[in-house]
Design a protein around this motif. Structure first.
Motif, PDB file in Angstrom:
ATOM      1  N   ARG A  96       0.738  -1.735   0.155  1.00  0.00           N
ATOM      2  CA  ARG A  96      -0.053   0.111   0.387  1.00  0.00           C
ATOM      3  C   ARG A  96       1.110   1.601   0.198  1.00  0.00           C
ATOM      4  O   ARG A  96       0.482   2.551  -0.661  1.00  0.00           O
ATOM      5  CB  ARG A  96      -0.182  -0.262   1.438  1.00  0.00           C
ATOM      6  CG  ARG A  96      -2.429  -0.960   1.192  1.00  0.00           C
ATOM      7  CD  ARG A  96      -3.008  -0.702   2.304  1.00  0.00           C
ATOM      8  NE  ARG A  96      -4.258  -1.608   2.860  1.00  0.00           N
ATOM      9  CZ  ARG A  96      -5.083  -1.696   3.591  1.00  0.00           C
ATOM     10  NH1 ARG A  96      -4.284  -0.797   4.395  1.00  0.00           N
ATOM     11  NH2 ARG A  96      -5.635  -2.563   3.842  1.00  0.00           N
ATOM     12  N   ALA A  97       1.932   1.146   0.542  1.00  0.00           N
ATOM     13  CA  ALA A  97       2.805   2.873   0.553  1.00  0.00           C
ATOM     14  C   ALA A  97       2.967   2.375  -0.793  1.00  0.00           C
ATOM     15  O   ALA A  97       4.029   3.471  -0.782  1.00  0.00           O
ATOM     16  CB  ALA A  97       3.531   2.479   2.089  1.00  0.00           C
ATOM     17  N   LEU A  98       3.803   1.517  -1.496  1.00  0.00           N
ATOM     18  CA  LEU A  98       4.692   1.661  -1.995  1.00  0.00           C
ATOM     19  C   LEU A  98       3.537   1.965  -3.507  1.00  0.00           C
ATOM     20  O   LEU A  98       3.900   2.613  -4.000  1.00  0.00           O
ATOM     21  CB  LEU A  98       5.315   0.132  -3.015  1.00  0.00           C
ATOM     22  CG  LEU A  98       5.590   0.095  -4.367  1.00  0.00           C
ATOM     23  CD1 LEU A  98       7.209   1.381  -3.677  1.00  0.00           C
ATOM     24  CD2 LEU A  98       5.824  -0.725  -4.256  1.00  0.00           C
ATOM     25  N   ALA A  99       2.187   2.065  -3.756  1.00  0.00           N
ATOM     26  CA  ALA A  99       1.311   2.168  -4.534  1.00  0.00           C
ATOM     27  C   ALA A  99       0.978   3.907  -4.225  1.00  0.00           C
ATOM     28  O   ALA A  99       0.696   4.327  -5.228  1.00  0.00           O
ATOM     29  CB  ALA A  99      -0.272   1.750  -4.386  1.00  0.00           C
ATOM     30  N   ASN A 100       0.322   4.301  -3.408  1.00  0.00           N
ATOM     31  CA  ASN A 100       0.999   5.389  -2.678  1.00  0.00           C
ATOM     32  C   ASN A 100       1.787   5.922  -2.779  1.00  0.00           C
ATOM     33  O   ASN A 100       1.333   7.733  -3.231  1.00  0.00           O
ATOM     34  CB  ASN A 100      -0.358   5.893  -1.401  1.00  0.00           C
ATOM     35  CG  ASN A 100      -1.646   5.332  -1.020  1.00  0.00           C
ATOM     36  OD1 ASN A 100      -2.592   5.767  -1.556  1.00  0.00           O
ATOM     37  ND2 ASN A 100      -1.923   4.025  -0.833  1.00  0.00           N
ATOM     38  N   LEU A 101       3.116   5.860  -2.519  1.00  0.00           N
ATOM     39  CA  LEU A 101       4.401   6.792  -2.594  1.00  0.00           C
ATOM     40  C   LEU A 101       4.057   6.782  -4.447  1.00  0.00           C
ATOM     41  O   LEU A 101       4.532   7.880  -5.253  1.00  0.00           O
ATOM     42  CB  LEU A 101       5.337   6.294  -2.401  1.00  0.00           C
ATOM     43  CG  LEU A 101       5.245   6.350  -0.363  1.00  0.00           C
ATOM     44  CD1 LEU A 101       6.754   5.393   0.227  1.00  0.00           C
ATOM     45  CD2 LEU A 101       5.780   8.166  -0.432  1.00  0.00           C
ATOM     46  N   PRO A 118      -0.466   2.949  -9.925  1.00  0.00           N
ATOM     47  CA  PRO A 118      -0.063   3.639  -8.683  1.00  0.00           C
ATOM     48  C   PRO A 118      -1.439   5.034  -8.352  1.00  0.00           C
ATOM     49  O   PRO A 118      -1.946   5.323  -9.340  1.00  0.00           O
ATOM     50  CB  PRO A 118       1.057   5.198  -9.433  1.00  0.00           C
ATOM     51  CG  PRO A 118       1.584   3.748 -10.467  1.00  0.00           C
ATOM     52  CD  PRO A 118       0.375   2.707 -10.834  1.00  0.00           C
ATOM     53  N   HIS A 119      -1.976   5.093  -7.478  1.00  0.00           N
ATOM     54  CA  HIS A 119      -2.408   6.234  -6.758  1.00  0.00           C
ATOM     55  C   HIS A 119      -2.609   6.852  -5.372  1.00  0.00           C
ATOM     56  O   HIS A 119      -1.291   6.497  -4.619  1.00  0.00           O
ATOM     57  CB  HIS A 119      -3.654   4.842  -7.033  1.00  0.00           C
ATOM     58  CG  HIS A 119      -3.950   4.105  -5.640  1.00  0.00           C
ATOM     59  ND1 HIS A 119      -3.248   2.831  -5.465  1.00  0.00           N
ATOM     60  CD2 HIS A 119      -4.307   3.541  -4.861  1.00  0.00           C
ATOM     61  CE1 HIS A 119      -3.370   2.017  -4.466  1.00  0.00           C
ATOM     62  NE2 HIS A 119      -4.223   2.468  -3.787  1.00  0.00           N
ATOM     63  N   GLY A 120      -3.638   7.376  -4.660  1.00  0.00           N
ATOM     64  CA  GLY A 120      -3.231   8.138  -3.713  1.00  0.00           C
ATOM     65  C   GLY A 120      -2.031   9.554  -4.261  1.00  0.00           C
ATOM     66  O   GLY A 120      -1.569   9.710  -4.638  1.00  0.00           O
ATOM     67  N   ASP A 121      -1.517   9.625  -2.513  1.00  0.00           N
ATOM     68  CA  ASP A 121      -0.574  10.925  -2.757  1.00  0.00           C
ATOM     69  C   ASP A 121       0.525   9.856  -1.284  1.00  0.00           C
ATOM     70  O   ASP A 121       0.295   8.922  -0.936  1.00  0.00           O
ATOM     71  CB  ASP A 121      -1.197  11.733  -2.575  1.00  0.00           C
ATOM     72  CG  ASP A 121      -1.651  12.045  -0.847  1.00  0.00           C
ATOM     73  OD1 ASP A 121      -2.164  11.405  -0.188  1.00  0.00           O
ATOM     74  OD2 ASP A 121      -2.327  13.086  -1.036  1.00  0.00           O
ATOM     75  N   TRP A 122       1.462  10.600  -1.379  1.00  0.00           N
ATOM     76  CA  TRP A 122       2.684  10.829  -0.657  1.00  0.00           C
ATOM     77  C   TRP A 122       2.285  10.716   1.497  1.00  0.00           C
ATOM     78  O   TRP A 122       3.019   9.368   1.706  1.00  0.00           O
ATOM     79  CB  TRP A 122       4.235  10.936  -0.589  1.00  0.00           C
ATOM     80  CG  TRP A 122       3.640  13.368  -0.062  1.00  0.00           C
ATOM     81  CD1 TRP A 122       3.209  13.859  -0.920  1.00  0.00           C
ATOM     82  CD2 TRP A 122       3.652  13.626   0.899  1.00  0.00           C
ATOM     83  NE1 TRP A 122       3.150  15.136  -0.189  1.00  0.00           N
ATOM     84  CE2 TRP A 122       3.306  14.697   1.115  1.00  0.00           C
ATOM     85  CE3 TRP A 122       4.049  13.366   1.740  1.00  0.00           C
ATOM     86  CZ2 TRP A 122       2.748  15.840   1.945  1.00  0.00           C
ATOM     87  CZ3 TRP A 122       4.043  13.972   3.157  1.00  0.00           C
ATOM     88  CH2 TRP A 122       4.100  15.492   3.454  1.00  0.00           C
ATOM     89  N   GLY A 123       1.059  10.837   1.511  1.00  0.00           N
ATOM     90  CA  GLY A 123       0.651  11.167   2.968  1.00  0.00           C
ATOM     91  C   GLY A 123      -0.177  10.110   3.176  1.00  0.00           C
ATOM     92  O   GLY A 123       0.922   9.183   4.619  1.00  0.00           O
TER      93      GLY A 123
END
Length: 166
Positions: A96-101, A118-123
């Motif tokens: 999850r961290a890798l996908a959001n980063l 990839p999705h989300g954001d660095w937060g």
């Protein structure tokens, strides 16, 4: 019952009593049971942009991964088998961290776009990375006093140990 009373099995479920463990493990279980930004449906090739029909193997793999995620979440909420559930939970949070980063950094997005959507954001990525690092503490502390592990440990402890502790 004799198998459960062996010291190696008791060592797996024996748990300490730090106060931070119970609310932290319940919060991590809630993150596993109800992910904020989706989890395995957005991973790998399960729902890649441009693919209109998913193969049966992709759907079954996605269901198997979601089942593992739900079982790990229930384990964290109930406090049962935390030391075993830490490993799949850490892998889930790292992905999850890798996908959001990857959603925030172009070079990372280009490197992982064939495996992870990839999705989300660095937060969100930073939060998931922090949770994955926090899971290592559960290997040493266990699931705390308010858990099924603690209850089992107390129930299966030999009578002489219980009397001497009081």
């Amino acid at each position: 019952m004799r198998l459960l009373s062996r010291s190696s099995v008791l060592a797996t479920i024996r748990t300490g009593g730090p106060q931070w463990v119970a609310p932290t493990r319940v919060a991590i279980g809630a993150m596993l049971l109800a992910p904020v930004d989706g989890a395995f449906p957005d991973l790998l090739w399960f729902s890649h942009p441009g693919s209109s029909i998913l193969p049966v193997t992709a759907v079954s793999a996605g269901l198997a991964l979601r089942t593992i995620e739900v079982l790990a979440g229930m384990s964290f909420v109930a406090g049962f088998g935390i030391r075993l559930a830490v490993y799949p939970a850490a892998a889930i949070f790292m992905v999850r961290a890798l996908a959001n980063l990857a959603g925030s950094f172009v070079s990372l997005r280009d490197a992982v776009h064939t495996l992870i959507v990839p999705h989300g954001d660095w937060g969100y990525g930073a939060v998931y990375l922090g949770v994955a690092l926090l899971l290592g503490d559960f290997l040493t502390t266990g699931s705390g006093r308010w858990s099924i592990d603690y209850w089992l440990c107390e129930k299966l402890r030999p009578v002489t140990d219980r009397v001497s502790r009081r």
